[in-house]
Design an enzyme around this catalytic site. Structure first.
Site, PDB file in Angstrom:
ATOM      1  N   THR A  97       0.818  -1.219   0.000  1.00  0.00           N
ATOM      2  CA  THR A  97       0.000   0.000   0.000  1.00  0.00           C
ATOM      3  C   THR A  97       0.845   1.260   0.000  1.00  0.00           C
ATOM      4  O   THR A  97       0.458   2.292  -0.556  1.00  0.00           O
ATOM      5  CB  THR A  97      -0.933  -0.026   1.232  1.00  0.00           C
ATOM      6  OG1 THR A  97      -1.819  -1.135   1.087  1.00  0.00           O
ATOM      7  CG2 THR A  97      -1.748   1.247   1.358  1.00  0.00           C
ATOM      8  N   SER A 145       1.931  -7.786  -0.607  1.00  0.00           N
ATOM      9  CA  SER A 145       2.806  -8.632   0.222  1.00  0.00           C
ATOM     10  C   SER A 145       2.412 -10.108   0.146  1.00  0.00           C
ATOM     11  O   SER A 145       3.273 -10.986   0.172  1.00  0.00           O
ATOM     12  CB  SER A 145       2.770  -8.153   1.672  1.00  0.00           C
ATOM     13  OG  SER A 145       1.457  -8.248   2.207  1.00  0.00           O
ATOM     14  N   THR A 176       1.454  -4.391   4.297  1.00  0.00           N
ATOM     15  CA  THR A 176       1.319  -4.686   5.720  1.00  0.00           C
ATOM     16  C   THR A 176       0.678  -6.046   5.993  1.00  0.00           C
ATOM     17  O   THR A 176       0.806  -6.576   7.088  1.00  0.00           O
ATOM     18  CB  THR A 176       0.478  -3.602   6.420  1.00  0.00           C
ATOM     19  OG1 THR A 176      -0.820  -3.573   5.818  1.00  0.00           O
ATOM     20  CG2 THR A 176       1.134  -2.242   6.329  1.00  0.00           C
ATOM     21  N   ASP A 177      -0.019  -6.601   4.980  1.00  0.00           N
ATOM     22  CA  ASP A 177      -0.768  -7.838   5.248  1.00  0.00           C
ATOM     23  C   ASP A 177       0.122  -8.944   5.797  1.00  0.00           C
ATOM     24  O   ASP A 177      -0.244  -9.637   6.748  1.00  0.00           O
ATOM     25  CB  ASP A 177      -1.479  -8.324   3.979  1.00  0.00           C
ATOM     26  CG  ASP A 177      -2.699  -7.481   3.647  1.00  0.00           C
ATOM     27  OD1 ASP A 177      -3.047  -6.595   4.455  1.00  0.00           O
ATOM     28  OD2 ASP A 177      -3.293  -7.700   2.570  1.00  0.00           O
TER      29      ASP A 177
HETATM   30  C1  SIN Z   1      -0.386  -5.590   1.022  1.00  0.00           C
HETATM   31  O1  SIN Z   1      -0.127  -6.206   2.055  1.00  0.00           O
HETATM   32  O2  SIN Z   1       0.353  -5.635   0.046  1.00  0.00           O
HETATM   33  C2  SIN Z   1      -1.597  -4.754   0.926  1.00  0.00           C
HETATM   34  C3  SIN Z   1      -2.004  -4.153   2.203  1.00  0.00           C
HETATM   35  C4  SIN Z   1      -1.058  -3.137   2.721  1.00  0.00           C
HETATM   36  O3  SIN Z   1       0.026  -2.900   2.239  1.00  0.00           O
HETATM   37  O4  SIN Z   1      -1.433  -2.492   3.733  1.00  0.00           O
END
Ligand code: SIN
Length: 445
Positions: A97, A145, A176-177
């Site tokens: 993100t 991710s 973050t995932d």
């Molecule tokens: C991801 O994990 O690539 C999408 C969600 C994020 O980055 O918060």
């Protein structure tokens, strides 16, 4: 060996987490390091010197507790050097993100992740970040991710190690995932003691195009700036990999994503943050136990040096969830498919259903599958275990899975070795390890 001076002359070396630092939070326990504290430019307090004791008061709190200190020559040298000369930091971009583009400036949850090159992101926080560090970038990938594979994790470790040959610290940007898995993987496999900091964002960076205006309240720019600042400071030298988001940094082993959308999504249940970044002040409140080995690099490093094994040595390792009347078929199917390790996310202190238990016994007996038992509760420990069932301690299932995979890569099929590594590397404690219960007099046998 580096020495951790405990916050209280309690006799045990375990640092008190902030959350447990006294009755109802009345006592503040701070590991005060570096120029922001009262510890002087060296960042460590020499207990033999005449320097005033390190204290940190909380408004309204009665007792003031002396903070623990990291007494390590290597740590001190790293922090001093960072203060004396501008450090080199390499930012490795993998997407997420933080590199996302939304249709409009007010689209916080509707966007495409992994769009903006890492060089563009760093460019947008110049010239300010350039005052902190000489920053270079590496575009490792640019996607969400969750799509990364274990072979790509293997390559990422090599990329981080390569960067750390010349850089003083590395920042890795990810979605973050599964950032916590990226972080723990690097924590387990990077052999360098230099800082590795993971960061990302909960809101996309730009609107319209990759070089469009910033999304309202985008957290990516501040997170990236703070992550570079943290890596440059060397204040997590020997801490292993840390995860920095929302002005807080956490140990890779402990941290987990707790909210789908909130900025404070990353939490370390039970133990709390390692520290926080308030503007220019980077405060370190506690340290992972491995910092104790900072002055003996070979003891500090894990045995999981990926440069010594091919990527094909990493066996399939899966997770099975427990719930009311859970069937045993997934365990059997995994074993038949060649999976070598399975982590169970059990109920309470690691319970599995009857059918799961029978399937587990058969998979261990017939296929040599090694199991690590964890809890779906998200905190608290799983203890006990025997044979091919290893207790995961308080490792979360997704963390235990990575450690089990590495254990089985370096000691194939060896449940005892996995037990040893899960107990030591996976559940490290400060030494000497003593329990308050040790003080209870025991009748002689
Ligand atoms: C991801 O994990 O690539 C999408 C969600 C994020 O980055 O918060």
């Amino acid at each position: 060996m580096a020495v951790i001076t405990p916050a209280r002359p309690s006799g045990y070396g375990r640092l008190l987490p902030l959350a447990a630092a006294g009755t109802a939070g009345a006592l503040a326990v701070a590991l005060l390091l570096g120029p922001t504290g009262t510890t002087g430019a060296t960042g460590t307090r020499d207990t033999a010197s005449t320097a005033p004791p390190v204290t940190d008061a909380v408004v309204g709190a009665a007792p003031v507790v002396q903070g623990p200190t990291v007494q390590s020559a290597a740590y001190t040298t790293a922090v001093q050097a960072a203060a004396a000369t501008k450090p080199k930091v390499t930012v490795i971009g993998t997407g997420g993100t933080i590199a996302g583009v939304a249709p409009t400036r007010s689209d916080f949850t509707n966007y495409r992740a992994g769009q903006i090159p890492i060089g563009t992101l760093v460019g947008q926080i110049q010239p300010e970040v350039g005052a902190l560090a000489d920053v270079s970038t590496v575009q490792f990938g640019n996607s969400g991710s969750g799509g990364y594979t274990i072979p790509q994790f293997y390559e990422l470790t090599a990329a981080v190690e390569a960067a750390l040959r010349t850089a003083d610290g590395v920042v890795v940007t990810t979605g973050t995932d599964t950032m916590e898995e990226f972080a723990y993987w690097l924590d387990l496999t990077v052999q360098s003691r230099k800082p590795v900091v993971l960061t990302g964002a909960m809101r996309p960076w730009a609107a319209g195009t990759v070089d469009g205006p910033q999304v309202i309240g985008a957290d990516g720019p501040a997170n990236l700036f703070n992550a570079i600042s943290l890596a440059a400071s060397q204040k997590t030298f020997c801490f292993g990999t840390v995860l920095m988001l929302n002005d807080e940094f956490h140990a890779a082993r402990d941290v987990t994503k707790t909210s789908t959308t909130r900025m404070d999504t990353f939490q370390t249940r039970e133990l709390g943050v390692l520290g926080w970044i308030d503007g220019p002040a980077i405060r370190v409140a506690r340290a992972p136990a491995r910092v104790e080995q900072c002055d003996t690099p070979r003891s500090w490093a894990t045995p999981f040096d990926l440069s010594t094994i091919p990527v094909t040595a990493l066996p399939r390792t899966e997770i099975v969830y427990t719930y009311q009347q859970a069937g045993g078929e997934p365990i059997t199917a995994f074993a038949q498919a060649g999976v070598k390790g399975i982590v169970t996310a059990g109920t309470g202190a690691g319970g599995v259903s009857g059918p799961q238990g029978q399937a587990r016994t058969a998979a261990a007996r017939d296929f040599g599958v090694v199991f690590v038992s964890t809890s779906r509760t998200g905190s608290g420990s799983v203890t006990g275990g025997s044979g091919n069932v290893v207790a995961g301690g308080d490792l979360l299932a997704q963390k235990a899975r990575l450690l089990l995979m590495l254990s089985l890569a370096f000691a194939p099929g060896d449940a005892d070795k996995a037990r040893q590594w899960v107990g030591s590397i996976g559940n490290q404690e400060f030494v000497p390890v003593k329990s308050p219960r040790d003080r209870i007099p025991r009748p002689s046998a």
